[in-house]
Design a protein around this motif. Sequence first.
Motif, mmCIF file in Angstrom:
data_model
loop_
_atom_site.group_PDB
_atom_site.id
_atom_site.type_symbol
_atom_site.label_atom_id
_atom_site.label_comp_id
_atom_site.label_asym_id
_atom_site.label_seq_id
_atom_site.Cartn_x
_atom_site.Cartn_y
_atom_site.Cartn_z
ATOM 1 N N TRP A 1 0.837 -1.200 0.000
ATOM 2 C CA TRP A 1 0.000 0.000 0.000
ATOM 3 C C TRP A 1 0.871 1.248 0.000
ATOM 4 N N VAL A 2 1.882 1.273 0.857
ATOM 5 C CA VAL A 2 2.793 2.425 0.897
ATOM 6 C C VAL A 2 3.494 2.602 -0.441
ATOM 7 N N GLY A 3 3.870 1.489 -1.081
ATOM 8 C CA GLY A 3 4.593 1.554 -2.351
ATOM 9 C C GLY A 3 3.722 1.837 -3.551
ATOM 10 N N GLY A 4 2.397 1.792 -3.376
ATOM 11 C CA GLY A 4 1.496 2.107 -4.481
ATOM 12 C C GLY A 4 0.970 0.915 -5.250
ATOM 13 N N ASP A 5 1.412 -0.296 -4.917
ATOM 14 C CA ASP A 5 0.873 -1.476 -5.597
ATOM 15 C C ASP A 5 -0.584 -1.707 -5.214
ATOM 16 N N VAL A 6 -0.925 -1.429 -3.967
ATOM 17 C CA VAL A 6 -2.309 -1.480 -3.508
ATOM 18 C C VAL A 6 -2.816 -0.041 -3.474
ATOM 19 N N PRO A 7 -3.866 0.278 -4.244
ATOM 20 C CA PRO A 7 -4.216 1.686 -4.439
ATOM 21 C C PRO A 7 -4.783 2.402 -3.226
ATOM 22 N N ASP A 8 -5.465 1.682 -2.320
ATOM 23 C CA ASP A 8 -6.014 2.381 -1.161
ATOM 24 C C ASP A 8 -6.080 1.458 0.036
ATOM 25 N N ARG A 9 -6.173 2.058 1.192
ATOM 26 C CA ARG A 9 -6.124 1.357 2.470
ATOM 27 C C ARG A 9 -7.227 0.317 2.623
ATOM 28 N N ASP A 10 -8.436 0.647 2.136
ATOM 29 C CA ASP A 10 -9.573 -0.236 2.373
ATOM 30 C C ASP A 10 -9.413 -1.590 1.695
ATOM 31 N N ARG A 11 -8.556 -1.675 0.687
ATOM 32 C CA ARG A 11 -8.313 -2.974 0.042
ATOM 33 C C ARG A 11 -7.694 -3.972 1.021
ATOM 34 N N LEU A 12 -7.052 -3.476 2.062
ATOM 35 C CA LEU A 12 -6.375 -4.349 3.021
ATOM 36 C C LEU A 12 -7.301 -4.829 4.133
#
Length: 451
Positions: free
Chosen positions: A45-56
């Motif tokens: 998420w920090v690196g931008g591979d996961v676009p937003d927090r809620d995906r986690l």
Amino acid sequence: MIGGDAAGMSAASQARRLKGPDELEIVAFERGHFTSYSACGIPYWVGGDVPDRDRLIARTPEEHRARDIDLRLRTEVTELDPDGQRVRARDLESGAESWTSYDKLVIATGARPIRPDLPGMDAPGVHGVQTLDDGQALLDTLARTRGRRAVVVGAGYIGVEMAEALINRGYEVTVVNRGSEPMSTLDPDMGRLVHEAMEGLGITMVNDAEVTKILTADDGRVRAVATQDREFPADVVVLGIGVRPETTLARTAGLPLGAHDGLLTDRSMRVRGHENIWAGGDCVEVLDLVSGQERHIALGTHANKHGQVIGTNAGGGYATFPGVVGTAVSKVCDLEIARTGLREKDAHRVGLRFEAVTIESTSRAGYYPDASPMTVKMLAELRTGRLLGVQIVGREGAGKRVDIAAVALTAGMTAEQMTTLDLGYAPPFSPVWDPVLVAARKAAAKVRGSL
């Protein structure tokens, strides 16, 4: 339930499946803002591979409450009273405190990032990364910071993954590591491969370096990381030194802790000597099936399994957690890093004699397009040939091959037995002899030669 992430809420959910709200009242305390999220996904998420927090987030507080779980966010348990079967909790917004009684208690307090007691360690711009709140705080700092120099302290899984995340964000990254090579979960010869790959990606590796303090500017913010003989300029610092079990409450309450400060449980995840208290996740120690000793391994896979076992038992069923073999996989950019079982120093520490072999192979048939190199190291016990451990470093297709070895370790197989495994083959997926089996053949031959 104390703790609202993987172990705690898995336990709550499983217990609720077995017993309805008329039979079992469930109260869960969580001091943060989120529940049931993937801490392992924070670097991506920090690196931008996961676009937003809620995906986690796997399950929101509202979803838990809809299942009749009394989830109390921003509420920190401050005291355990095992004799009185109650816990004291503080509302972090209002400051109000109250006691709550229990018939069954689940401790899932997780782990805390190691933060050395050094000058400047609490300065603005210095971040640990363990929770979603931590990840958000780091992203906020990155958004405010004009400079593009980052120093990562530590080169374990968290440090390596955060180095990649910051490279992806366009930062100039230096990793300061106290060990001789990155990834101390590997033997140094395999860690050297990770070192070379990281430098090839533009990451500056500084090994055998002990951080002595964090230097700050006139405004109090971080400006550099100091070691015994050097300073490394930094606009942001990320701590990737590792974690320790968060067992402060348990220690104060007199619950049994192991050599790594993790709670000790039996196979049902019940805290030893306490019939109505269970514990799971990053705050416990688990049995290593290869060495026979207790270990602390902070992984979401274990935490979710612990939660399932605890929830089943707390809900009136029966389940056990047999132990682990120490499997882990990670990556830095396109380099995949995996291990399972024992390293050489682990085997030496528990008095095992062994043979070690290292082989070079490819992810696909050598003639097939995009076949990439990989290195496999295998340890087999002297005389018996029992598999003790496997480490793999390579490109695409390398990391998940460690699962072959994880199954073999769990089954107690020898290197010789592994050579006959009927693995899938086609040129796009592997050579005729899979790299893990090539290592097994070499290890078996070396064991035979030592007899």
